[in-house]
Design a protein around this motif. Structure first.
Motif, PDB file in Angstrom:
ATOM      1  N   ASN A   1     -18.713  36.229 -14.735  1.00 44.72           N
ATOM      2  CA  ASN A   1     -17.626  36.074 -13.926  1.00 44.72           C
ATOM      3  C   ASN A   1     -17.568  37.288 -13.005  1.00 44.72           C
TER       4      ASN A   1
ATOM      5  N   LEU B   1     -18.055  31.857  -9.667  1.00 43.96           N
ATOM      6  CA  LEU B   1     -18.260  30.659 -10.336  1.00 43.96           C
ATOM      7  C   LEU B   1     -17.005  29.855 -10.508  1.00 43.96           C
TER       8      LEU B   1
ATOM      9  N   HIS C   1     -20.890  37.134 -10.514  1.00 40.12           N
ATOM     10  CA  HIS C   1     -21.533  35.661  -9.686  1.00 40.12           C
ATOM     11  C   HIS C   1     -20.310  34.923  -9.112  1.00 40.12           C
TER      12      HIS C   1
ATOM     13  N   ASP D   1     -27.729  30.242  -9.701  1.00 34.34           N
ATOM     14  CA  ASP D   1     -27.152  31.163  -8.479  1.00 34.34           C
ATOM     15  C   ASP D   1     -28.577  31.759  -7.645  1.00 34.34           C
TER      16      ASP D   1
ATOM     17  N   ILE E   1     -26.929  29.651 -15.652  1.00 34.04           N
ATOM     18  CA  ILE E   1     -25.851  30.050 -14.623  1.00 34.04           C
ATOM     19  C   ILE E   1     -26.778  30.910 -13.464  1.00 34.04           C
TER      20      ILE E   1
ATOM     21  N   ILE F   1     -19.661  25.041 -12.924  1.00 30.14           N
ATOM     22  CA  ILE F   1     -20.141  24.997 -14.219  1.00 30.14           C
ATOM     23  C   ILE F   1     -19.408  23.705 -14.609  1.00 30.14           C
TER      24      ILE F   1
END
Lengths: 333, 333
Positions: A31, A36, A34, A323, A319, A8
């Motif tokens: 968080n 990240l 996923h 994913d 996001i 990100i």
């Protein structure tokens, strides 16, 4: 199978990017659901935590192996451009340098398959320029650093997927900008991307240009003389393409699942459809790169930056979308 | 105070009009919540009751005093054109004659203030023409029979209200069709109609023509050279008008309540916004007549007519909208 590791970038440090990233990860707990990694200066993330009132440990990593399943920490790749708080809402060369450094770092990681996709928060073109970056925006940086010829934008909201045949040109130039070559090349490319996204036997609708699709030449001849013949020819070659479908029903029909995707003929045609349908949940995908890049579809909102007022919905969707499709885009290439 | 008495026309007898009217009144019980009179041949309503499997007594009336609060009956003004079932899904001169006869009857009742507004189901232009009607569509009939110079269309869905500066012209002609005179006349008219609908101190946003509103001349000059100056001038005269607002945010903002209405510059701009947002719940209002006319925003759907498959949502919304604004439009004139 492990879920993908998503990089990100926080966009311009003086904009709403850092706070919507922090809120997405901590307040909305992405968080926890996923895997990240954030690419940013440590001070920028610390400032965003202070601005949002969120709490999280910042764990700097230099390799994806150092990513641990401690979901309460923000895993950070620190490009070390800035080392203190920035003034919010202002164009600053240092901010532009920070953006470019971290986007380039994320692209490097993605090219080395250390991460599987990138989700980007908004940058400010003027800051980027002030910081000496030779590229106009995220898409231009991605194309240049990955040496990609093509970079196709896809807007998604729910089941509605929209490609664009033309983009940033005046309305009065649109009709003349559309020709057989452009259409003929775009149709297979869009269908290919829809397949890459995992849609089985996708079908593509080409939007009409004129009201009611020209009503057989009454309000415009492009459908009759150009668009319909190209579609017929492509159908003859076996492509699952339909249309031209009038602009005021094609997006509704695609949203209902009748079409897997829509090829809109001009910027506002597709933008009005997705953003009016759901302004905050529209996600932009950049396809044609060696990895998937997703993006919010809004800007830096300097006027409210740092005030914890920005809506993080589009960041969350970007996001999630990264994913969901990261592996498919990698494998599809 | 009595609620308004709403006249409903069923559109082309061979289309989906009669069945969506019957389903709205009986299946969805609008007959119980509203005061409604249907203008149609008795045989057409009987056929629609058979097709939909709904049951209701048909009570023919010749004057609104004969309307009784028996909410299970369909109160009918019978223009006596057809006297048996029609073949569904075909263009027929007799159907065109029936449409014109009943729309004209409804307008006559509205002009005599026997009814307070009219909600129309869709007609078929070809049938209307085959039946010898000299007018193109509902709006043309309404204008001619009420001797109205102006007839302004407003699309509504939830809080989003959209006017149109141009309509049925090719996309390539739009930019040249927009001039200072057209804009200068439209702004006060739209604001007047918004007030008439009961909005206090309404504000109107003018949509931009080019992507990003032209980005200061980069993708088109009409915003900078024409639209912005006209808006400034009108603001100087005290009109609450704003813009030009880029097409891909103006409808979202109006839907969120930031603007009372949007003046869209071309057909698809406003149509894409409303119909993608909610295809079935978009209602069309015709303003500028001595009474309010509302309408569904779809066609006769000959391919599914008589099969009880049509979605009656838009008809329901058109009737509700007529009921809600009938008195305001009468008083506002």
């Amino acid at each position: 199978m492990k879920s993908p590791l998503i990089g990100i970038t926080v966009g311009d440090p003086a904009g709403i990017g850092p706070e919507i990233v922090v809120n997405a990860l901590i307040k909305h707990a992405l968080n926890r659901s996923h895997r990240l990694v954030v690419f940013a200066d440590r001070s920028v993330i610390q400032q965003a935590l202070d601005q949002t009132g969120q709490h999280a440990e910042i764990v700097e990593i230099g390799h994806p192996d150092e990513y641990t399943p401690d979901r309460d920490a923000i895993h950070l790749v620190n490009g070390q451009v800035l080392d203190g708080p920035v003034q919010m809402g202002l164009i600053q060369a240092a901010c532009g340098r920070s953006v470019y450094q971290h986007v380039a770092l994320a692209i490097e990681w993605a090219m080395q398959e250390r991460i599987d996709a990138i989700a980007t928060a908004p940058l400010q073109k003027e800051s980027l320029k002030a910081g000496g970056c030779p590229h106009l925006d995220h898409t231009a940086i991605c194309k240049a650093l990955t040496r990609s010829d093509d970079a196709t934008t896809l807007f998604m909201v729910d089941r509605l997927r929209v490609f664009f045949l033309t983009r940033h040109i005046p309305l009065r130039d649109i009709a003349d900008a559309i020709d057989e070559k452009l259409l003929t090349e775009a149709i297979p490319r869009c269908l290919g991307y829809l397949e890459m996204l995992g849609l089985e036997k996708p079908n593509l609708a080409v939007a009409a240009l004129n009201p009611h699709g020209g009503e057989d030449g009454l309000f415009g001849t492009e459908e009759r003389d150009l668009i319909a013949p190209v579609i017929l020819k492509m159908q003859g070659k076996g492509y699952r393409v339909e249309g031209p479908v009038p602009g005021d029903s094609v997006f509704h029909l695609a949203h209902e699942g009748i079409f897997s995707g829509v090829l809109s003929l001009y910027h506002d045609q597709g933008h009005i459809a997705t953003k009016t349908l759901d302004f905050y949940r529209t996600v932009s995908l950049t396809l044609g790169l060696p990895f998937l890049r997703t993006s919010v579809d809004h800007g830096t909102a300097f006027n409210i930056a740092g005030k914890n007022k920005a809506n993080e919905t589009s960041m969350i969707e970007a996001i999630r979308c990264a994913d969901q499709y990261a592996f498919q885009i990698r494998q599809g290439r």
